[in-house]
Design a protein around this motif. Structure first.
Motif, PDB file in Angstrom:
ATOM      1  N   ALA A 169       0.804  -1.162   0.011  1.00 54.94           N
ATOM      2  CA  ALA A 169      -0.006  -0.068   0.076  1.00 54.94           C
ATOM      3  C   ALA A 169       0.826   1.223  -0.182  1.00 54.94           C
ATOM      4  O   ALA A 169       0.509   2.236  -0.795  1.00 54.94           O
ATOM      5  CB  ALA A 169      -0.839  -0.042   1.245  1.00 54.94           C
ATOM      6  N   THR A 170       1.926   1.170   0.802  1.00 51.50           N
ATOM      7  CA  THR A 170       2.869   2.586   0.737  1.00 51.50           C
ATOM      8  C   THR A 170       3.567   2.459  -0.493  1.00 51.50           C
ATOM      9  O   THR A 170       3.803   3.732  -0.887  1.00 51.50           O
ATOM     10  CB  THR A 170       3.791   2.188   1.821  1.00 51.50           C
ATOM     11  OG1 THR A 170       4.725   1.127   1.774  1.00 51.50           O
ATOM     12  CG2 THR A 170       3.037   2.292   3.316  1.00 51.50           C
ATOM     13  N   ALA A 171       3.844   1.458  -1.312  1.00 50.17           N
ATOM     14  CA  ALA A 171       4.474   1.794  -2.598  1.00 50.17           C
ATOM     15  C   ALA A 171       3.526   2.533  -3.333  1.00 50.17           C
ATOM     16  O   ALA A 171       4.048   3.211  -4.327  1.00 50.17           O
ATOM     17  CB  ALA A 171       4.873   0.253  -3.169  1.00 50.17           C
ATOM     18  N   ALA A 172       2.268   1.897  -3.478  1.00 51.42           N
ATOM     19  CA  ALA A 172       1.338   2.451  -4.258  1.00 51.42           C
ATOM     20  C   ALA A 172       1.003   4.062  -4.146  1.00 51.42           C
ATOM     21  O   ALA A 172       0.957   4.570  -4.898  1.00 51.42           O
ATOM     22  CB  ALA A 172      -0.093   1.771  -4.256  1.00 51.42           C
ATOM     23  N   ALA A 173       1.135   4.428  -2.907  1.00 55.36           N
ATOM     24  CA  ALA A 173       0.887   5.686  -2.707  1.00 55.36           C
ATOM     25  C   ALA A 173       2.106   6.537  -2.696  1.00 55.36           C
ATOM     26  O   ALA A 173       2.052   7.761  -3.433  1.00 55.36           O
ATOM     27  CB  ALA A 173       0.878   5.839  -0.960  1.00 55.36           C
ATOM     28  N   ALA A 174       3.242   5.981  -2.782  1.00 57.88           N
ATOM     29  CA  ALA A 174       4.535   6.833  -3.248  1.00 57.88           C
ATOM     30  C   ALA A 174       4.473   6.977  -4.524  1.00 57.88           C
ATOM     31  O   ALA A 174       4.943   7.941  -5.124  1.00 57.88           O
ATOM     32  CB  ALA A 174       5.924   5.952  -2.542  1.00 57.88           C
ATOM     33  N   THR A 175       4.138   5.918  -5.504  1.00 54.95           N
ATOM     34  CA  THR A 175       4.053   5.872  -6.856  1.00 54.95           C
ATOM     35  C   THR A 175       3.116   6.937  -7.320  1.00 54.95           C
ATOM     36  O   THR A 175       3.291   7.876  -8.186  1.00 54.95           O
ATOM     37  CB  THR A 175       3.738   4.520  -7.522  1.00 54.95           C
ATOM     38  OG1 THR A 175       4.521   3.626  -6.986  1.00 54.95           O
ATOM     39  CG2 THR A 175       3.518   4.627  -9.170  1.00 54.95           C
ATOM     40  N   HIS A 176       1.878   6.979  -6.469  1.00 55.33           N
ATOM     41  CA  HIS A 176       0.904   8.146  -6.856  1.00 55.33           C
ATOM     42  C   HIS A 176       1.303   9.442  -6.581  1.00 55.33           C
ATOM     43  O   HIS A 176       1.037  10.511  -7.187  1.00 55.33           O
ATOM     44  CB  HIS A 176      -0.579   7.950  -5.653  1.00 55.33           C
ATOM     45  CG  HIS A 176      -1.525   8.635  -6.235  1.00 55.33           C
ATOM     46  ND1 HIS A 176      -2.463   8.657  -7.258  1.00 55.33           N
ATOM     47  CD2 HIS A 176      -2.255   9.543  -5.324  1.00 55.33           C
ATOM     48  CE1 HIS A 176      -3.200   9.454  -7.138  1.00 55.33           C
ATOM     49  NE2 HIS A 176      -2.977  10.330  -5.986  1.00 55.33           N
ATOM     50  N   ALA A 177       1.907   9.744  -5.332  1.00 55.16           N
ATOM     51  CA  ALA A 177       2.567  11.036  -5.211  1.00 55.16           C
ATOM     52  C   ALA A 177       3.628  11.253  -6.276  1.00 55.16           C
ATOM     53  O   ALA A 177       3.735  12.461  -6.609  1.00 55.16           O
ATOM     54  CB  ALA A 177       3.124  10.873  -3.686  1.00 55.16           C
ATOM     55  N   ALA A 178       4.544  10.404  -6.565  1.00 57.23           N
ATOM     56  CA  ALA A 178       5.406  10.841  -7.487  1.00 57.23           C
ATOM     57  C   ALA A 178       4.601  11.151  -9.133  1.00 57.23           C
ATOM     58  O   ALA A 178       5.141  12.235  -9.582  1.00 57.23           O
ATOM     59  CB  ALA A 178       6.352   9.666  -8.016  1.00 57.23           C
ATOM     60  N   GLU A 179       3.719  10.237  -9.418  1.00 57.41           N
ATOM     61  CA  GLU A 179       3.024  10.771 -10.521  1.00 57.41           C
ATOM     62  C   GLU A 179       2.153  12.240 -10.351  1.00 57.41           C
ATOM     63  O   GLU A 179       2.162  13.237 -11.134  1.00 57.41           O
ATOM     64  CB  GLU A 179       1.787   9.870 -10.723  1.00 57.41           C
ATOM     65  CG  GLU A 179       2.448   8.409 -11.103  1.00 57.41           C
ATOM     66  CD  GLU A 179       1.402   7.316 -11.427  1.00 57.41           C
ATOM     67  OE1 GLU A 179       0.330   7.560 -11.173  1.00 57.41           O
ATOM     68  OE2 GLU A 179       1.738   6.330 -11.830  1.00 57.41           O
ATOM     69  N   LEU A 180       1.470  12.532  -9.262  1.00 53.88           N
ATOM     70  CA  LEU A 180       0.971  13.760  -9.048  1.00 53.88           C
ATOM     71  C   LEU A 180       2.270  15.072  -8.933  1.00 53.88           C
ATOM     72  O   LEU A 180       1.857  15.912  -9.686  1.00 53.88           O
ATOM     73  CB  LEU A 180       0.518  13.959  -7.524  1.00 53.88           C
ATOM     74  CG  LEU A 180      -0.715  13.267  -7.657  1.00 53.88           C
ATOM     75  CD1 LEU A 180      -1.441  13.344  -5.993  1.00 53.88           C
ATOM     76  CD2 LEU A 180      -1.753  13.738  -8.419  1.00 53.88           C
ATOM     77  N   ARG A 181       3.459  14.697  -8.521  1.00 51.66           N
ATOM     78  CA  ARG A 181       4.466  15.774  -8.750  1.00 51.66           C
ATOM     79  C   ARG A 181       4.972  15.997 -10.217  1.00 51.66           C
ATOM     80  O   ARG A 181       5.274  16.985 -10.547  1.00 51.66           O
ATOM     81  CB  ARG A 181       5.709  15.362  -7.992  1.00 51.66           C
ATOM     82  CG  ARG A 181       5.508  15.758  -6.249  1.00 51.66           C
ATOM     83  CD  ARG A 181       6.819  15.408  -5.666  1.00 51.66           C
ATOM     84  NE  ARG A 181       7.244  14.213  -5.686  1.00 51.66           N
ATOM     85  CZ  ARG A 181       7.145  13.067  -4.889  1.00 51.66           C
ATOM     86  NH1 ARG A 181       6.285  13.716  -3.875  1.00 51.66           N
ATOM     87  NH2 ARG A 181       7.468  11.948  -4.872  1.00 51.66           N
ATOM     88  N   LEU A 182       4.794  15.024 -11.105  1.00 54.80           N
ATOM     89  CA  LEU A 182       4.972  14.876 -12.433  1.00 54.80           C
ATOM     90  C   LEU A 182       3.862  15.845 -13.110  1.00 54.80           C
ATOM     91  O   LEU A 182       4.046  16.584 -14.227  1.00 54.80           O
ATOM     92  CB  LEU A 182       4.996  13.686 -13.135  1.00 54.80           C
ATOM     93  CG  LEU A 182       6.337  12.935 -12.443  1.00 54.80           C
ATOM     94  CD1 LEU A 182       6.386  11.693 -13.353  1.00 54.80           C
ATOM     95  CD2 LEU A 182       7.774  13.714 -13.225  1.00 54.80           C
ATOM     96  N   LEU A 183       2.662  15.713 -12.679  1.00 58.24           N
ATOM     97  CA  LEU A 183       1.688  16.193 -13.135  1.00 58.24           C
ATOM     98  C   LEU A 183       1.159  17.575 -12.938  1.00 58.24           C
ATOM     99  O   LEU A 183       0.752  18.649 -13.448  1.00 58.24           O
ATOM    100  CB  LEU A 183       0.248  15.452 -12.767  1.00 58.24           C
ATOM    101  CG  LEU A 183       0.064  14.228 -13.652  1.00 58.24           C
ATOM    102  CD1 LEU A 183      -1.381  13.838 -13.198  1.00 58.24           C
ATOM    103  CD2 LEU A 183      -0.093  14.573 -15.163  1.00 58.24           C
ATOM    104  N   LEU A 184       1.904  18.135 -11.774  1.00 58.92           N
ATOM    105  CA  LEU A 184       1.752  19.588 -10.984  1.00 58.92           C
ATOM    106  C   LEU A 184       2.321  20.742 -11.976  1.00 58.92           C
ATOM    107  O   LEU A 184       1.398  21.566 -12.436  1.00 58.92           O
ATOM    108  CB  LEU A 184       2.489  19.719  -9.639  1.00 58.92           C
ATOM    109  CG  LEU A 184       2.201  20.864  -9.079  1.00 58.92           C
ATOM    110  CD1 LEU A 184       0.614  21.223  -8.866  1.00 58.92           C
ATOM    111  CD2 LEU A 184       2.802  20.956  -7.679  1.00 58.92           C
TER     112      LEU A 184
END
Length: 140
Positions: A1-16
């Motif tokens: 679950a934490t790996a998925a959350a980290a991946t999600h956060a990284a994707e959001l930083r790329l989209l920002l």
């Protein structure tokens, strides 16, 4: 679950940056400026004040959007409130930092509370030379 959350956060930083770039373009329109000020101002101010470390352009892009919003006269009151909020937060943070820097240690407080009496102050180097001098010795 934490790996998925980290991946999600990284994707959001790329989209920002992409999302902020779109907001820069949208914020040129007067009606959009009013809507963004009404619904997104505090998020933009927060992002401007504390941009994510991994998104170098977030602060600059947010500043552009806020600049566009400030150019609309209908947004002035909201923009003044946001500016005041930022300044008061920074002032409070600066005041706390200044208090921490200026804190006197206990020995300095004790010395200030009990000053020497009867000329017991220590003279700085060279002060003894000036002790017997008159004001005419220093005038041309």
């Amino acid at each position: 679950a934490t790996a998925a959350a980290a991946t999600h956060a990284a994707e959001l930083r790329l989209l920002l940056p992409e999302a902020l770039g779109a907001l820069v373009n949208l914020s040129v329109e007067l009606e959009t400026q009013r809507l963004l000020a009404k619904h997104a101002l505090w998020t933009l101010v927060s992002l401007f004040d504390r941009p994510p470390a991994q998104c170098a352009h977030a602060g600059a892009l947010t500043a552009q959007v806020l600049s566009h919003l400030a150019s609309n006269r209908q947004n002035r009151l909201l923009m003044y409130r946001a500016e005041l909020s930022l300044k008061s937060q920074r002032w409070a943070a600066g005041t706390r930092a200044a208090r921490n820097i200026l804190q006197l240690d206990e020995s300095e407080l004790a010395e200030a509370a009990n000053p020497p009496v009867g000329g017991e102050w220590e003279l700085e180097e060279g002060a003894e030379l000036m002790a017997g001098a008159s004001s005419s010795d220093f005038l041309d």
